[in-house]
Write an enzyme that holds these catalytic residues in place. Structure first.
Site, PDB file in Angstrom:
ATOM      1  N   CYS A  21       0.732  -1.372  -0.253  1.00 13.12           N
ATOM      2  CA  CYS A  21       0.313  -0.238  -0.226  1.00 13.12           C
ATOM      3  C   CYS A  21       0.858   0.850   0.023  1.00 13.12           C
ATOM      4  O   CYS A  21       2.562   1.452  -0.355  1.00 13.12           O
ATOM      5  CB  CYS A  21      -0.864  -0.176   1.215  1.00 13.12           C
ATOM      6  SG  CYS A  21      -0.555   0.432   2.526  1.00 13.12           S
ATOM      7  N   HIS A  31      14.552 -13.058  12.910  1.00 20.26           N
ATOM      8  CA  HIS A  31      14.522 -12.883  13.668  1.00 20.26           C
ATOM      9  C   HIS A  31      12.891 -13.044  14.578  1.00 20.26           C
ATOM     10  O   HIS A  31      12.842 -13.741  15.321  1.00 20.26           O
ATOM     11  CB  HIS A  31      14.454 -12.054  14.567  1.00 20.26           C
ATOM     12  CG  HIS A  31      16.486 -12.120  14.568  1.00 20.26           C
ATOM     13  ND1 HIS A  31      17.506 -10.996  14.897  1.00 20.26           N
ATOM     14  CD2 HIS A  31      17.477 -12.386  14.305  1.00 20.26           C
ATOM     15  CE1 HIS A  31      18.335 -11.245  15.094  1.00 20.26           C
ATOM     16  NE2 HIS A  31      18.752 -12.297  14.146  1.00 20.26           N
TER      17      HIS A  31
END
Length: 145
Positions: free
Chosen positions: A67, A100
């Site tokens: 977006c 992570h």
């Protein structure tokens, strides 16, 4: 490697999404476009929620949302308990989101970064595996159940 990918966004991300679909298909991905299908003003939740539901039900392992700022799609996607959407605008963020955080949705800001960077971030995101280990414990604590 899972070669299926879900993609969606809003009107501000429509152009990037259209080009990204071609890039992904050329790279051998089977792409499902959740919309929008034109650059007419659109409400991103109408496209984000179905994409996230498709990931949650196992149809897709990962998704890409595009977006204007990347914020709206990321905020909406992260309402889903099994979604970990990461808004990325640098290579390090795209890599760390996977390493992570085991992010399963990449949110890209089409009005902020050039398409060439969006393409690079997508490649990094899709080719980086979750590191696991100590990060798995943390990721396991993210969802509110």
């Amino acid at each position: 490697m899972n070669k299926k990918i879900a993609i969606g966004g809003d009107h501000a991300g429509f152009e990037y999404k259209s080009i990204m679909i071609k890039v992904l298909e050329t790279a051998g991905y089977e792409v499902k476009d959740f919309g929008p299908y034109t650059d007419a003003s659109a409400d991103y939740p109408d496209y984000v929620h179905p994409l996230c539901e498709a990931i949650e039900n196992g149809e897709f392992k990962q998704g890409i949302l595009i977006c204007g700022s990347g914020n709206g799609v990321a905020i909406t996607a992260n309402k889903h308990q099994e979604i970990r959407a990461a808004l990325c605008w640098t290579e390090d963020l795209a890599s760390l989101a996977r390493l992570h955080n085991d992010a399963n949705v990449l949110a890209l800001p089409a009005r902020i970064i050039p398409f060439e960077l969006a393409e690079k971030l997508t490649k990094i995101f899709l080719s980086t595996d979750f590191e696991g280990g100590r990060h798995a414990t943390r990721v396991g604590k993210i969802a509110c159940k």
